[in-house]
Design an enzyme around this catalytic site. Structure first.
Site, PDB file in Angstrom:
ATOM      1  N   ARG A  88       0.894  -1.160  -0.004  1.00 30.61           N
ATOM      2  CA  ARG A  88       0.052  -0.057  -0.085  1.00 30.61           C
ATOM      3  C   ARG A  88       0.926   1.454   0.083  1.00 30.61           C
ATOM      4  O   ARG A  88       0.622   2.239  -0.732  1.00 30.61           O
ATOM      5  CB  ARG A  88      -0.924  -0.053   1.114  1.00 30.61           C
ATOM      6  CG  ARG A  88      -1.626   1.271   1.404  1.00 30.61           C
ATOM      7  CD  ARG A  88      -3.091   1.200   1.983  1.00 30.61           C
ATOM      8  NE  ARG A  88      -3.147   0.288   3.247  1.00 30.61           N
ATOM      9  CZ  ARG A  88      -2.340   0.724   4.439  1.00 30.61           C
ATOM     10  NH1 ARG A  88      -1.909   1.905   4.768  1.00 30.61           N
ATOM     11  NH2 ARG A  88      -2.381  -0.023   5.398  1.00 30.61           N
TER      12      ARG A  88
ATOM     13  N   TYR B 114     -12.857  18.873 -15.466  1.00 33.39           N
ATOM     14  CA  TYR B 114     -13.263  17.746 -15.650  1.00 33.39           C
ATOM     15  C   TYR B 114     -14.416  17.347 -14.860  1.00 33.39           C
ATOM     16  O   TYR B 114     -14.393  18.029 -13.730  1.00 33.39           O
ATOM     17  CB  TYR B 114     -12.098  16.722 -15.353  1.00 33.39           C
ATOM     18  CG  TYR B 114     -12.350  15.200 -15.507  1.00 33.39           C
ATOM     19  CD1 TYR B 114     -12.673  14.619 -16.807  1.00 33.39           C
ATOM     20  CD2 TYR B 114     -12.777  14.499 -14.292  1.00 33.39           C
ATOM     21  CE1 TYR B 114     -13.023  13.345 -16.927  1.00 33.39           C
ATOM     22  CE2 TYR B 114     -13.061  13.132 -14.365  1.00 33.39           C
ATOM     23  CZ  TYR B 114     -13.257  12.608 -15.709  1.00 33.39           C
ATOM     24  OH  TYR B 114     -13.563  11.186 -15.799  1.00 33.39           O
TER      25      TYR B 114
ATOM     26  N   ASP C  53      -3.868  20.208 -13.920  1.00 27.86           N
ATOM     27  CA  ASP C  53      -4.589  18.950 -14.598  1.00 27.86           C
ATOM     28  C   ASP C  53      -3.839  18.929 -15.995  1.00 27.86           C
ATOM     29  O   ASP C  53      -4.342  19.774 -16.798  1.00 27.86           O
ATOM     30  CB  ASP C  53      -5.867  18.614 -14.517  1.00 27.86           C
ATOM     31  CG  ASP C  53      -6.213  17.367 -15.001  1.00 27.86           C
ATOM     32  OD1 ASP C  53      -5.556  16.798 -15.902  1.00 27.86           O
ATOM     33  OD2 ASP C  53      -7.263  16.919 -14.841  1.00 27.86           O
TER      34      ASP C  53
HETATM   35  C1  LIG Z   1     -10.344  11.338 -17.335  1.00 29.52           C
HETATM   36  C2  LIG Z   1      -9.691  12.480 -16.620  1.00 29.52           C
HETATM   37  C3  LIG Z   1      -9.619  12.451 -15.191  1.00 29.52           C
HETATM   38  C4  LIG Z   1      -9.808  11.534 -14.251  1.00 29.52           C
HETATM   39  O1  LIG Z   1      -8.981  10.313 -14.536  1.00 29.52           O
HETATM   40  P1  LIG Z   1      -9.627   8.908 -14.022  1.00 29.52           P
HETATM   41  O2  LIG Z   1      -8.285   7.983 -14.314  1.00 29.52           O
HETATM   42  O3  LIG Z   1     -10.737   8.536 -14.997  1.00 29.52           O
HETATM   43  O4  LIG Z   1      -9.991   8.728 -12.461  1.00 29.52           O
HETATM   44  C5  LIG Z   1      -9.307  13.903 -14.759  1.00 29.52           C
HETATM   45  N1  LIG Z   1      -9.021  14.923 -15.733  1.00 29.52           N
HETATM   46  C6  LIG Z   1      -9.108  14.707 -17.042  1.00 29.52           C
HETATM   47  C7  LIG Z   1      -8.766  16.070 -17.688  1.00 29.52           C
HETATM   48  C8  LIG Z   1      -9.453  13.649 -17.502  1.00 29.52           C
HETATM   49  O5  LIG Z   1      -9.579  13.391 -18.683  1.00 29.52           O
END
Ligand SMILES: *Cc1c(COP(=O)(O)O)cnc(C)c1O
Length: 397
Positions: A59, A112, A184
């Site tokens: 973990r 997102y 992000d």
């Molecule tokens: C898909 C996505 C997420 C979330 O990721 P997961 O792996 O599905 O949890 C977050 N930000 C963006 C821009 C995404 O395209």
């Protein structure tokens, strides 16, 4: 040769690998052990106290997972990275690591869908105030930042509206009030954009998308200074949204071709965006590579390439989408993006499936908006495919 100086395509292949091999194998092993065994109790204790390198329990850390983290850190130019079971785990763990009741977060409407749910549901539950501004309204965003905030959360390009935000400009505003800047970078990928050099403190990815690239492994990663990443790691090691070794291996393998894939995907995306823009059945095309994109200049300034994702709105909205999308041959109609296969998805079934119709409308996402994540197929085939599907739609109208 100093590997730090290598180009990013070379790093994608080699970074993080060499320290994690065993048995002279040329590939990183998938270590599936839950725990690590020590005959020497003092050595065990030293590893537990991080006085010696090594692993204790799955973990917390794992050799395959660690190789993936190192590769990500090097691609983002970060001191350290830590990984997660999914992208949303990475995002929520950042929030729960740094936010306390009474804190304030400033972000944008176009984040997102899952992230937006954090802002509207889970963070307010712990008395964190979340302000989501009009995505391209710098006056509003800067005014909200200036009121004071703990964290500025950005996404550029956005999913699926493919809007562009000036990360450097907004990071500067956030620094002025001492806020943490989180970006992000999923859609841009490290190939195209380096948020840490633009003023971000932490950069994250849904590794499920372009990093893995083959739509067969879920994962998330957070990169930044050791000081910050260690705090996020600590929250994750205790709460347990750990990336699994097999997924880490698939992500590692996928990342070796990251630069090849993204380069191809964005060359094709530009051609497809241009084709769609010339089509009478299309109401709007969103792609930062198009000179007509509202913030094309910012994209040129902060990105090396414009990425493999675009979106378009069909005249006739969702009814037209229902007719056209099933006609496509080279298409997964699916919720993911960043895969080697071309993938189409209406926002209401993909990035913003968590939102109600009213919420999507409030976010400015038209019902008929289709996200197109361009794969690595030959672009002539992809354009011919769109052409026949649009001809079919025209005949039905
Ligand atoms: C898909 C996505 C997420 C979330 O990721 P997961 O792996 O599905 O949890 C977050 N930000 C963006 C821009 C995404 O395209």
């Amino acid at each position: 040769m100093n590997q730090d100086q290598a180009h990013i395509g070379t790093k994608a292949v080699w970074a993080g690998e060499k320290n994690h091999r065993a048995f002279n194998a040329s590939q990183v092993p998938v270590v599936v052990s839950c725990a690590y065994t020590y005959d020497d109790i003092d050595q065990w204790y030293d590893v537990a106290l991080e006085k010696q390198p090594g692993h204790i329990y799955g973990r917390n850390t794992n050799p395959t997972v660690e190789a993936f983290e190192q590769k990500c850190a090097e691609l983002e130019g970060a001191e350290q990275a830590t990984s997660f079971a999914t992208g949303m785990a990475a995002i929520s763990n950042i929030f729960y690591t740094f936010l306390r009741p009474g804190d304030r977060v400033v972000s944008i409407k176009d984040s997102y869908g899952g992230t937006n749910k954090m802002f509207t549901e889970f963070l307010p539950n712990i008395d964190v105030e979340c302000v989501t501004c009009e995505t391209e309204d710098y006056d509003e965003i800067e005014a909200e930042i200036a009121k004071g905030c703990k964290l500025l959360y950005l996404e550029s390009p956005t999913n699926p509206t493919v809007k562009i935000l000036d990360i450097e400009r907004l990071a500067r505003a956030a620094k002025a009030v001492g806020a943490l800047v989180v970006v992000d970078n999923t859609l841009a990928t490290p190939i195209n954009q380096a948020p840490l050099t633009l003023g971000a403190d932490l950069v994250l990815h849904s590794a499920t998308k372009f990093l893995g690239g083959h739509a067969d492994a879920l994962g998330g990663v957070v990169c930044g200074s050791s000081e910050l990443v260690k705090q996020v790691y600590h929250y994750r090691e205790i709460t347990g949204a750990t990336l699994q070794p097999w997924d880490a291996y698939l992500l590692l393998r996928g990342m070796k071709t990251l630069e090849l894939r993204v380069t191809r995907q964005q060359t094709s995306a530009m051609q497809i965006a241009t084709y769609l823009q010339g089509c009478d059945l299309i109401e709007a095309v969103n792609y930062p590579g198009l000179p007509t994109h509202r913030h094309h200049d910012v994209a040129v300034k902060q990105m090396k390439g414009f990425g493999g994702v675009l979106s378009f709105a069909l005249k006739g909205g969702m009814d037209a989408v229902r007719i056209m999308l099933p006609q496509l041959q080279y298409a997964n109609r699916a919720a993911n993006l960043g895969a080697v296969e071309t993938t189409y998805g209406p926002a209401r079934t993909t990035s913003h499936v968590e939102c109600t119709a009213e919420e999507r409308a409030a976010l400015g996402i038209p019902d008929g908006l289709v996200r197109l994540s361009v794969g690595i197929e030959d672009v002539d085939d992809l354009i011919a495919d769109l052409d026949q599907a649009l001809a079919y739609l025209r005949a039905k109208l």
